[in-house]
Design an enzyme around this catalytic site. Structure first.
Site, mmCIF file in Angstrom:
data_model
loop_
_atom_site.group_PDB
_atom_site.id
_atom_site.type_symbol
_atom_site.label_atom_id
_atom_site.label_comp_id
_atom_site.label_asym_id
_atom_site.label_seq_id
_atom_site.Cartn_x
_atom_site.Cartn_y
_atom_site.Cartn_z
ATOM 1 C CE LYS A 77 -4.080 1.149 2.656
ATOM 2 N NZ LYS A 77 -4.227 2.301 3.268
ATOM 3 C CB SER A 130 1.145 0.847 -16.020
ATOM 4 O OG SER A 130 -0.190 0.888 -16.493
ATOM 5 C CE LYS A 184 1.043 3.412 -13.244
ATOM 6 N NZ LYS A 184 0.651 2.758 -12.035
ATOM 7 C CG HIS A 187 0.556 5.361 -17.605
ATOM 8 N ND1 HIS A 187 -0.439 4.858 -16.776
ATOM 9 C CD2 HIS A 187 0.569 4.558 -18.689
ATOM 10 C CE1 HIS A 187 -0.988 3.807 -17.353
ATOM 11 N NE2 HIS A 187 -0.386 3.597 -18.505
ATOM 12 C CG ASN A 188 -1.722 6.068 -13.212
ATOM 13 O OD1 ASN A 188 -1.115 5.398 -14.047
ATOM 14 N ND2 ASN A 188 -1.992 5.613 -12.010
ATOM 15 C CD GLU A 191 -5.205 4.307 -16.141
ATOM 16 O OE1 GLU A 191 -4.016 3.948 -16.220
ATOM 17 O OE2 GLU A 191 -5.929 4.009 -15.171
ATOM 18 C CE1 TYR A 192 -6.667 8.800 -12.319
ATOM 19 C CE2 TYR A 192 -8.425 10.328 -11.789
ATOM 20 C CZ TYR A 192 -7.516 9.376 -11.393
ATOM 21 O OH TYR A 192 -7.460 9.009 -10.074
ATOM 22 C CE LYS A 262 -6.975 2.143 -5.073
ATOM 23 N NZ LYS A 262 -6.286 0.906 -5.459
ATOM 24 N NE ARG A 449 -1.857 40.005 -13.626
ATOM 25 C CZ ARG A 449 -0.534 40.097 -13.725
ATOM 26 N NH1 ARG A 449 0.021 40.416 -14.893
ATOM 27 N NH2 ARG A 449 0.238 39.904 -12.688
#
Ligand code: NDP
Length: 479
Positions: A77, A130, A184, A187-188, A191-192, A262, A449
């Site tokens: 974990k 993965s 990684k 990568h995720n 993927e989302y 996660k 601004r």
């Protein structure tokens, strides 16, 4: 007894499959799990692979079973458990032994752990893996970060277990400290975005065109034979085809529309924001998961507001529109990948990694969740021009964007007029439209601004005056 080539701690879903993969490829492996009963169970289930497995009940036996310098994969974990496990392991290790965190760590934790071990004589590898359970067992995509010397020690074993794309292993050393876990994470993040865009297209087919799960499955299965060919499109067709064992209806129609997450998507977005890199499609995908989780609020809001009062989707030629959906998904996917690679390019500069873009695209072609034919095209584009500012200006992808962005525009506008949410598809379209426009609208923001905060601006003619003629309103002090 012959010593093991490598050790692995954590015989959960990923660890046990990775250990079986390592053993199957002819590498002797020592294994240990916090709960010893699980180690025994795992060993009993290993069948003919038992010969290559050394089950250990104590850390002392485990460490002694591995050939020095010892590479030890920690597959548990993520978060505090990894620090606890490292602290328990460290007193038993010797000079040059390598602790390898293979879980989904935040790369900032990986950098911290790497630095903490620097003066101890031990080394640390942060390794992104993965491919889920199946990938771990039969060939994952593996992203390695650490010293080059520690990579050399593990290269042979990792190469033997990685997925292969036409004979090329999907594993590589990507750089020092947090490089592997950063890649990684992105990568995720991609993927989302990939998954959210598929979900939005599914929504248009289901709620806009009123197609049932079987009909939609056939559309995705057809797309999987074309340019969208990929693992995620393939499994989308499969899940749409599956029947509920209770009642026999399509299982997707029985699944609650609340998506979990996660953290890797959120980390991708946070890091993109930290570095000022637009990753709007990934941001939209992460936010869409958060909105999905607000199920009760959404149901209550539907009662108060109702669904948008709009006419049915304006589609005169269904077949032509489905072709547009396919091209729109391809265009939006290009936007998401371009953003992910741009985030990695910025991180490479920020953290001094020299991330090899063609190699990253290469090792994602098989084994991982976003594997696809498309990544082979990205590999070619980055091999031709590894330092290009953005994937979408490489000749091949520029041509693809020019070919498909019209479909994306038609799909997004049809969906919006039909009251269907398409936040990630729209974000990709907005990204193209903003990125390709040499003269944007930030001149008005700079003027505002300067008006309220005297922040100044650059002039297009290079002339000297850097404040506007605002008179008494100038610089009222707001931030
Ligand atoms: P599981 O829940 O299946 O297994 C968790 C493992 O962690 C068990 O071996 C458990 O031991 C061990 N563990 C938990 N807490 C501690 C602790 N404090 N000290 C020592 N050991 C501990 O998880 P997964 O195998 O799915 O995931 C492992 C890692 O891989 C995670 O970081 C996850 O994010 C990552 N990952 C998961 C993927 C997936 O598809 N599942 C894909 C890619 C990465 P015990 O038996 O004693 O409880």
């Amino acid at each position: 007894m012959e010593q093991a080539e490598i050790g692995l701690i954590g015989l959960g879903v990923m660890g046990s499959n990775l250990a079986l993969n390592i053993a199957e490829k002819g590498n002797r492996i020592a294994v240990f799990n916090r709960t010893p009963a699980r180690t025994g169970e795992f060993y009993e289930e290993a069948g003919s692979l038992k010969d290559n497995i050394v089950p250990c009940e104590t850390i002392e036996d485990f460490v002694a079973a591995i050939r020095p310098p010892r590479p030890i994969i920690i597959m548990i974990k993520a978060g505090a458990p990894v620090d606890e496990q490292m602290a328990l392991l460290e007193p038993h290790l010797q000079q040059n032994d390598i602790m390898i965190d293979a879980g989904n760590a935040n790369f900032r934790d990986t950098m911290r752990r790497f630095d903490a071990l620097k003066d101890s004589g031990l080394t640390f590898i942060g390794m992104g893996v993965s491919g889920g359970e199946e990938g771990a067992r039969h060939g994952p995509s593996i992203m390695v970060g650490g010293t080059e010397a520690s990579w050399k020690r593990v290269e042979k074993v990792l190469t033997s277990i990685a997925a292969q794309y036409h004979g090329e292993p999907c594993v590589a050393w990507l750089g020092e400290n947090g490089a592997g876990h950063f890649v990684k994470t992105i990568h995720n993040g991609i993927e989302y975005a990939d998954m959210q865009m598929i979900a939005e297209i599914y929504g248009i087919l289901r709620d806009g065109l009123k197609m049932d799960a079987a009909e939609i499955a056939a559309v995705f299965a057809g797309w999987n034979r074309g340019r969208l060919n990929s693992y995620l499109i393939e499994i989308t067709a499969k899940v749409l085809e599956a029947a509920d064992p209770i009642g026999g209806r399509p299982i997707v129609d029985m699944i609650l529309d609340k998506a979990g997450q996660k953290g890797t998507g959120k980390w991708s977005v946070i890091e993109a924001q930290n570095m000022g890199v637009p990753a709007t499609a990934i941001e939209a995908a992460v936010a869409a998961r958060s909105i999905s989780a607000l199920k009760d609020e959404r149901e209550a809001a539907e009662k108060v507001l109702g669904l948008p009062a709009v006419p049915p989707l304006a589609v005169s030629d269904k077949a032509a529109f489905i072709k547009d959906l396919e091209n729109a998904l391809l265009a939006a996917k290009i936007g998401a990948y371009a953003q992910g690679f741009a985030v990695m390019a910025a991180a490479s500069r920020e953290f001094g990694w020299s991330l090899p873009m063609p190699t990253i695209a290469k090792i994602w072609r098989a084994g991982c969740i976003i594997r696809s034919q498309f990544l082979d095209e990205i590999t070619t584009a980055f091999t031709r021009d590894p330092h290009v500012a953005n994937l979408i200006v490489t000749p091949a992808f520029a041509a693809m964007v020019r070919e498909t962005d019209g479909a994306l525009r038609r799909v997004v506008s049809t969906a919006v007029l039909g009251g269907l949410p398409v936040p990630a598809l729209a974000a990709a379209l907005g990204y193209f439209d903003s990125y390709r426009r040499g003269r944007g609208t930030a001149n008005i923001i700079q003027a505002q601004r300067d008006f309220f905060g005297a922040h100044g601006f650059d002039r297009i003619d290079g002339a000297d005056s850097h404040h506007g003629p605002w008179g008494s309103g100038l610089g009222t002090g707001a931030a």
